[in-house]
Design an enzyme around this catalytic site. Structure first.
Site, PDB file in Angstrom:
ATOM      1  N   GLU A 139     -33.008  -5.667  59.815  1.00 38.96           N
ATOM      2  CA  GLU A 139     -32.458  -5.040  58.595  1.00 38.96           C
ATOM      3  C   GLU A 139     -33.170  -3.703  58.476  1.00 38.96           C
ATOM      4  O   GLU A 139     -34.326  -3.638  58.098  1.00 38.96           O
ATOM      5  CB  GLU A 139     -32.720  -5.941  57.383  1.00 38.96           C
ATOM      6  CG  GLU A 139     -32.053  -7.306  57.488  1.00 38.96           C
ATOM      7  CD  GLU A 139     -30.538  -7.259  57.381  1.00 38.96           C
ATOM      8  OE1 GLU A 139     -29.997  -6.237  56.913  1.00 38.96           O
ATOM      9  OE2 GLU A 139     -29.887  -8.242  57.788  1.00 38.96           O
TER      10      GLU A 139
ATOM     11  N   CYS B 174     -33.603   0.668  50.774  1.00 37.49           N
ATOM     12  CA  CYS B 174     -32.746   0.918  51.942  1.00 37.49           C
ATOM     13  C   CYS B 174     -31.312   1.202  51.513  1.00 37.49           C
ATOM     14  O   CYS B 174     -30.565   1.874  52.214  1.00 37.49           O
ATOM     15  CB  CYS B 174     -32.795  -0.301  52.861  1.00 37.49           C
ATOM     16  SG  CYS B 174     -32.473  -1.842  51.989  1.00 37.49           S
TER      17      CYS B 174
END
Ligand code: NAD
Length: 501
Positions: free
Chosen positions: A267, A301
């Site tokens: 990720e 993110c």
């Protein structure tokens, strides 16, 4: 022999956890093999909040071997027991809400609002994991061979290595650790050097209190300069069957080169486009975009990195957006009214300032700025750039309180700009026509798109993950269940087969 752990004793949240200056290996809170320590710094004050033990490569090997040995018995425990342990862990997190918030504010400069969201999401991940142990199901399939039955069994993988970042540490650690353990795996967790407590040791205390047996979860902590050596010792070891990595695309790319043949979920970084089409409700879009860009100082993110606005509303939108952003309270993260607190460290701040400087040099307009202030000098007020998709603050992930606004001629141009990036994690589109929004969303090359909502979103039961350089694999619900288990085809031949003649 099967271990029969006792599920945690009554919770006394008045007694706060202490002793974060150790590793957690084999159920023991112990110092690193070399007896060395590093400091865990508060980004607001710049002062150390606790010494942190530095693990050696030998400590990592011991943690991996301990996890491998403990997993065999843990996998044999009943799904009901694993579910109960997770429910107890959720209850402990509930009781320790304020304790976590206090740590999060001090360790990573979270505002009280951000720390509260993080606690809530992490607690949801633990309760979601409690439901998973009963959903490990197999299949029986037909066969063309007379007398044969095909069965596909699903089983835990073994040892799962979890490596997590500092920005939403409890949440980003828990989303891997809780389902991994609930599904019968064991874990070696390496939190970021910036968040050893809220990204690792705090959760280990919760799981220990909840009754997770010794050896099922290990936490190894380290200094910044040891990240490569400790990280490599985990990812290159043959013991972990799965690497669950959350962090930058650069480090993720290195792991794919070094880890060998192992399953992994990566990720990684993002560069979220927030698209505002001309028919959008402007108030809703302004608020959603400002939250996307500046929640947790833009260090998510999924943070909005590029704000792509259709030409007919561009000027009006920019005026309203600047006015909104100017009004966001900037200051001490411990003050509950603060919306923007300090960035994590000097290196991160220097990187953000460098991108702003290069954006100005490229000809982009810096329409809202301000110098870093605060006791540690890490409090950067929100910054707005007007540029194009090649402006450095738009082309690169900034990971700070900065947004670049880009004019799109029409809807097709907005889509082209949104997709003109190597990343593909989260994204958002604002429009007055929900069907138009969904059709637009389906064409965005990303793992997640929110119609008429901000780009940072996470729910424990929904597929979370990215496309392109934003990574591989998915967290959440049935998706993480598939990631952290494997299948085994076992066929049963009920009648004799004739192999020859
Ligand atoms: P980072 O890549 O610097 O660090 C992440 C983790 O990797 C830390 O625990 C670090 O110690 C570790 N690490 C460093 N070198 C290693 C090595 N050689 N082997 C193994 N591990 C190693 O990232 P960061 O600064 O902590 O976090 C910011 C980045 O993470 C941003 O790019 C952000 O977009 C990304 N991120 C992604 C997600 C997501 O879900 N996709 C979530 C949060 C953050």
């Amino acid at each position: 022999m099967t271990t029969t752990p006792t599920v945690g004793s009554p919770i006394d949240a008045n007694v706060r956890y202490e002793g974060f200056d150790t590793l957690y290996v084999g159920g023991m809170w112990r110092s690193g093999g070399a007896g060395q320590y590093t400091d865990d710094l508060d980004p607001w004050t710049g002062h150390s909040i606790t010494p942190i033990a530095r693990a050696t490569v030998r400590d990592v090997q011991e943690a991996l071997e301990t996890a491998r040995d403990a997993q065999r018995d843990w996998a044999k425990t009943s799904p009901g027991l694993r579910a109960q342990v997770m429910r107890t862990a959720g209850d402990i997190l509930t009781a320790r809400k304020q304790e976590f918030i206090d740590w999060s504010v001090r360790e990573v400069g979270s505002t009280v609002g951000k720390a509260t969201v993080e606690w809530e999401v992490a607690r949801g991940e633990v309760y979601e994991a409690a439901s998973m142990s009963y959903h490990v199901t197999g299949q029986i399939l037909p066969s063309d061979i007379p007398g044969k039955e095909n069965r596909v069994y699903r089983a835990p993988l073994g040892v799962i290595a979890v490596i997590s970042p500092w920005n939403f540490p409890l949440n980003l650690t828990t989303r891997s650790v809780a389902p991994a353990i609930a599904l019968g795996n064991s874990v070696v967790l390496k939190p970021s050097e910036e968040s050893p407590v809220t990204g690792g040791l705090f959760l280990a205390k919760v799981f220990e209190e909840a009754g997770v047996p010794a050896g099922v979860l290990q936490v190894v902590t380290h200094a910044r300069e040891d990240a490569g050596a400790v990280g490599d010792a985990i990812t290159t070891s043959p013991i972990p069957r799965f690497i669950s990595f959350t962090g930058s695309t650069n480090v993720g790319r290195g792991i794919t080169r070094k880890a060998g043949i192992k399953r992994m979920a990566l990720e990684l970084g993002g560069n979220a486009p927030i698209v505002v089409l001309a028919d959008a409700d402007l108030d809703q879009a302004v608020d959603g975009a400002a939250f996307s860009a500046f929640h947790h100082q833009g260090q998510i993110c999924m943070s909005g990195n590029r704000l792509i606005v259709e030409a007919p509303i561009f000027d009006r939108f920019v005026d309203r957006f600047v006015e909104k952003v100017r009004s966001l309270p900037v200051g001490n993260p411990a003050d509950p009214s603060t919306f923007i607190g300090p960035v994590i460290n000097r290196r991160q701040l220097d990187g953000i300032l460098d991108k702003l400087e290069r954006a100005r040099q490229s000809g982009a307009k810096h329409i809202l700025g301000g110098e870093p202030t605060g006791p540690s000098g890490l409090l950067l007020p929100p910054q707005i750039i007007v540029g194009d998709n090649e402006t450095p603050t738009a082309a690169e992930e900034v990971f700070g309180p900065v947004i670049t606004i880009i004019r799109a001629e029409d809807e097709a141009d907005a889509l082209r700009i949104a997709n003109a990036t190597d990343y593909g994690l989260s994204s958002a589109v604002f429009t007055g026509d929900l069907d138009r929004g969904v059709v637009f969303a389906q064409q965005i090359e990303a793992g997640m798109t929110h119609v008429n909502d901000a780009s940072p979103e996470g729910e424990a039961h929904v597929a979370f993950g990215g496309e392109k350089d934003s990574g591989l694999g998915r967290f959440g619900g049935q998706w993480v269940l598939e990631e952290f288990t494997t299948v085994h085809w076992i066929s049963v031949q009920r009648t004799p087969r004739h192999y020859f003649g």
